[in-house]
Design a protein around this motif. Structure first.
Motif, PDB file in Angstrom:
ATOM      1  N   LYS A 112     -38.312 -12.684  26.529  1.00  0.00           N
ATOM      2  CA  LYS A 112     -39.458 -12.230  25.750  1.00  0.00           C
ATOM      3  C   LYS A 112     -40.134 -11.030  26.428  1.00  0.00           C
ATOM      4  O   LYS A 112     -40.520 -10.067  25.753  1.00  0.00           O
ATOM      5  CB  LYS A 112     -40.457 -13.374  25.585  1.00  0.00           C
ATOM      6  CG  LYS A 112     -41.146 -13.364  24.249  1.00  0.00           C
ATOM      7  CD  LYS A 112     -41.929 -14.624  23.988  1.00  0.00           C
ATOM      8  CE  LYS A 112     -42.884 -14.387  22.835  1.00  0.00           C
ATOM      9  NZ  LYS A 112     -43.727 -15.576  22.584  1.00  0.00           N
ATOM     10  N   TYR A 163     -38.686  -7.529  25.925  1.00  0.00           N
ATOM     11  CA  TYR A 163     -38.957  -6.838  24.654  1.00  0.00           C
ATOM     12  C   TYR A 163     -40.436  -6.828  24.324  1.00  0.00           C
ATOM     13  O   TYR A 163     -40.834  -6.845  23.160  1.00  0.00           O
ATOM     14  CB  TYR A 163     -38.105  -7.442  23.533  1.00  0.00           C
ATOM     15  CG  TYR A 163     -36.635  -7.268  23.816  1.00  0.00           C
ATOM     16  CD1 TYR A 163     -36.020  -6.029  23.635  1.00  0.00           C
ATOM     17  CD2 TYR A 163     -35.884  -8.311  24.335  1.00  0.00           C
ATOM     18  CE1 TYR A 163     -34.677  -5.844  23.950  1.00  0.00           C
ATOM     19  CE2 TYR A 163     -34.536  -8.139  24.644  1.00  0.00           C
ATOM     20  CZ  TYR A 163     -33.944  -6.900  24.439  1.00  0.00           C
ATOM     21  OH  TYR A 163     -32.622  -6.718  24.751  1.00  0.00           O
ATOM     22  N   LEU A 164     -41.190  -6.782  25.392  1.00  0.00           N
ATOM     23  CA  LEU A 164     -42.640  -6.680  25.351  1.00  0.00           C
ATOM     24  C   LEU A 164     -43.152  -5.602  24.404  1.00  0.00           C
ATOM     25  O   LEU A 164     -44.225  -5.720  23.824  1.00  0.00           O
ATOM     26  CB  LEU A 164     -43.082  -6.312  26.772  1.00  0.00           C
ATOM     27  CG  LEU A 164     -44.259  -6.982  27.414  1.00  0.00           C
ATOM     28  CD1 LEU A 164     -44.278  -6.600  28.870  1.00  0.00           C
ATOM     29  CD2 LEU A 164     -45.529  -6.595  26.708  1.00  0.00           C
ATOM     30  N   TRP A 179     -42.459  -4.923  21.542  1.00  0.00           N
ATOM     31  CA  TRP A 179     -42.602  -5.359  20.162  1.00  0.00           C
ATOM     32  C   TRP A 179     -43.811  -6.258  19.939  1.00  0.00           C
ATOM     33  O   TRP A 179     -44.127  -6.619  18.803  1.00  0.00           O
ATOM     34  CB  TRP A 179     -41.327  -6.074  19.689  1.00  0.00           C
ATOM     35  CG  TRP A 179     -40.182  -5.124  19.552  1.00  0.00           C
ATOM     36  CD1 TRP A 179     -39.165  -4.946  20.422  1.00  0.00           C
ATOM     37  CD2 TRP A 179     -39.973  -4.199  18.472  1.00  0.00           C
ATOM     38  NE1 TRP A 179     -38.312  -3.960  19.969  1.00  0.00           N
ATOM     39  CE2 TRP A 179     -38.787  -3.492  18.782  1.00  0.00           C
ATOM     40  CE3 TRP A 179     -40.673  -3.895  17.297  1.00  0.00           C
ATOM     41  CZ2 TRP A 179     -38.276  -2.497  17.934  1.00  0.00           C
ATOM     42  CZ3 TRP A 179     -40.163  -2.913  16.468  1.00  0.00           C
ATOM     43  CH2 TRP A 179     -38.983  -2.223  16.791  1.00  0.00           C
ATOM     44  N   ALA A 180     -44.464  -6.664  21.019  1.00  0.00           N
ATOM     45  CA  ALA A 180     -45.632  -7.546  20.897  1.00  0.00           C
ATOM     46  C   ALA A 180     -46.906  -6.733  20.783  1.00  0.00           C
ATOM     47  O   ALA A 180     -47.006  -5.640  21.359  1.00  0.00           O
ATOM     48  CB  ALA A 180     -45.723  -8.464  22.109  1.00  0.00           C
ATOM     49  N   ASP A 181     -47.876  -7.246  20.053  1.00  0.00           N
ATOM     50  CA  ASP A 181     -49.177  -6.586  20.120  1.00  0.00           C
ATOM     51  C   ASP A 181     -49.798  -6.981  21.458  1.00  0.00           C
ATOM     52  O   ASP A 181     -49.521  -8.050  22.001  1.00  0.00           O
ATOM     53  CB  ASP A 181     -50.064  -6.953  18.927  1.00  0.00           C
ATOM     54  CG  ASP A 181     -50.224  -8.429  18.738  1.00  0.00           C
ATOM     55  OD1 ASP A 181     -50.785  -9.087  19.642  1.00  0.00           O
ATOM     56  OD2 ASP A 181     -49.770  -8.943  17.699  1.00  0.00           O
ATOM     57  N   LEU A 186     -39.393  -9.882  14.095  1.00  0.00           N
ATOM     58  CA  LEU A 186     -39.311  -9.569  15.524  1.00  0.00           C
ATOM     59  C   LEU A 186     -40.699  -9.369  16.121  1.00  0.00           C
ATOM     60  O   LEU A 186     -41.025  -9.931  17.171  1.00  0.00           O
ATOM     61  CB  LEU A 186     -38.464  -8.304  15.726  1.00  0.00           C
ATOM     62  CG  LEU A 186     -38.393  -7.719  17.140  1.00  0.00           C
ATOM     63  CD1 LEU A 186     -37.870  -8.733  18.143  1.00  0.00           C
ATOM     64  CD2 LEU A 186     -37.532  -6.453  17.159  1.00  0.00           C
ATOM     65  N   ARG A 187     -41.536  -8.588  15.426  1.00  0.00           N
ATOM     66  CA  ARG A 187     -42.900  -8.356  15.915  1.00  0.00           C
ATOM     67  C   ARG A 187     -43.674  -9.666  16.010  1.00  0.00           C
ATOM     68  O   ARG A 187     -44.425  -9.905  16.945  1.00  0.00           O
ATOM     69  CB  ARG A 187     -43.640  -7.394  14.980  1.00  0.00           C
ATOM     70  CG  ARG A 187     -43.290  -5.951  15.256  1.00  0.00           C
ATOM     71  CD  ARG A 187     -44.243  -4.971  14.630  1.00  0.00           C
ATOM     72  NE  ARG A 187     -43.554  -3.677  14.524  1.00  0.00           N
ATOM     73  CZ  ARG A 187     -42.879  -3.276  13.446  1.00  0.00           C
ATOM     74  NH1 ARG A 187     -42.843  -4.029  12.342  1.00  0.00           N
ATOM     75  NH2 ARG A 187     -42.265  -2.111  13.464  1.00  0.00           N
ATOM     76  N   LEU A 192     -42.429 -12.797  16.322  1.00  0.00           N
ATOM     77  CA  LEU A 192     -41.915 -13.634  17.418  1.00  0.00           C
ATOM     78  C   LEU A 192     -42.393 -13.110  18.771  1.00  0.00           C
ATOM     79  O   LEU A 192     -42.744 -13.883  19.672  1.00  0.00           O
ATOM     80  CB  LEU A 192     -40.382 -13.668  17.392  1.00  0.00           C
ATOM     81  CG  LEU A 192     -39.744 -14.507  16.288  1.00  0.00           C
ATOM     82  CD1 LEU A 192     -38.244 -14.264  16.220  1.00  0.00           C
ATOM     83  CD2 LEU A 192     -40.038 -15.988  16.509  1.00  0.00           C
ATOM     84  N   ALA A 193     -42.387 -11.786  18.907  1.00  0.00           N
ATOM     85  CA  ALA A 193     -42.802 -11.188  20.181  1.00  0.00           C
ATOM     86  C   ALA A 193     -44.289 -11.397  20.462  1.00  0.00           C
ATOM     87  O   ALA A 193     -44.696 -11.548  21.612  1.00  0.00           O
ATOM     88  CB  ALA A 193     -42.472  -9.701  20.195  1.00  0.00           C
TER      89      ALA A 193
END
Lengths: 196, 196
Positions: free
Chosen positions: A99, A102-103, A105-107, B79-80, B82-83
């Motif tokens: 996880k 692919y940081l 892609w996170a808010d 993807l967004r 899940l991230a």
DNA sequence: TGTCCCATGTAACTCGTTACATGATTGT
DNA sequence: ACAATCATGTAACGAGTTACATGGGACA
């Protein structure tokens, strides 16, 4: 196979019911290998069918019963065999690092919350594992003490050392996770700053 | 869900076939989350059925084909999501520490062999993870570079930092495991000595 | 012509989780 | 009477592994 090992190992100290084992899997052993009752009860029956365990029905109150399992000689040799056979560690499957990879892609709040959860989780468990380690080293853990009573004095040193060593490993893991999560939070701070 | 995340993340850089993904799962991503082709191919079809991916058949030679998957808008938002959604770490299941806790049931050679395997395994992987970290930091990893090309320059810093941070975490884990295994071997030495 | 590599599949099985259920006993 | 705890189960599902299978393409 690992659940089997955990059950054989627990029952090598003394006979127990499925429910007893459940308690243990909610505390001592369970701090290292968790299992639910829906997995434990059927596995015990399968192990009995395989001749590793034998059970008796024990009355409890006027109407109810419980089933107590003891390890057989076959079970003991299976335990010795599982304990003595080295196993190649399996290919890595690390959901936290995945996880993190692919940081992007996170808010930012989601990412922060994830690291904070991670930190809180391992901080909580670090405490548990350290306490357990101390309790065993001080001869105060009832589950370990029962085992010591059932085994010859010559083994006591090894038994205690093994348990302490295992929980020490859990603590090291937790410390590593805490450190990593802190670095993650620091990284988020740097990434939030404007670029030069 | 984790495999799905890994596949979505891999396909967010560019379209790939199942076989391409397999290669990646035998190297970069697979150093963190391993998966076999028997799991990847069916999962890709399910993801397409769920609208997260779309595929086209690409000819290869006169008779053969391969199927190339690309991530859809729905896939990108999955993807967004899940991230960004923090997940509570699961209860511990640590087969190495479990086995160590019941060391007394192993014969000394078996126990030693287990720690030596553990040590060799993580030493080997520590090297891999450190090399990967270096390669990414130096801008030399082809998989990461493909991703950078597909994304705006403003994201590049975050993308590289996230990957480096993930592999750094893997390395820390490995260092911890190596240290623990060494302590295990030392413990076996002490236990082999006669008691005072 | 043989040997890799490319490319993809099915089927059976094990392990583990989640949801759904039931009933007795103990203590307040 | 009620709640908490003791005690045990089934069923469906999801994730992952292992074994078995197939066929084309590239290159020596």
């Amino acid at each position: 196979m690992t659940l089997r090992f955990a059950l054989l190992a627990s029952l090598s100290a003394r006979p127990r019911t499925g429910y007893d084992l459940l308690q243990i899997f909610d505390s001592s052993v369970g701090f290292v290998w968790h299992a639910a009752h829906t997995q434990i009860y059927p596995e015990l029956r399968r192990m009995e069918a395989d001749g590793l365990l034998a059970s008796v029905e024990v009355p409890r109150g006027p109407k109810a019963h419980k089933r107590e399992y003891r390890i057989t000689d076959l079970g003991l040799s299976a335990l010795r065999q599982l304990a003595s056979t080295p196993v190649e560690p399996s290919p890595e499957k690390d959901p936290y690092r995945l996880k993190a990879a692919y940081l992007e892609w996170a808010d930012p709040e989601g990412a922060r919350a994830q690291f904070e959860l991670h930190l809180a989780h391992y901080a909580r468990w670090l405490k548990q594992w350290q306490e357990m380690q101390q309790r065993i080293a001080d001869g105060l853990d009832p589950v370990v003490n029962e085992r010591l009573e059932a085994r010859p004095a010559a083994e006591h040193r090894t038994i205690v050392a093994a348990k302490v060593f295992a929980y020490q490993g859990m603590s090291s893991r937790a410390e590593m996770e805490i450190e990593w999560a802190k670095q993650g939070l620091a990284l988020l701070d740097t990434l939030a700053e404007p670029q030069p």
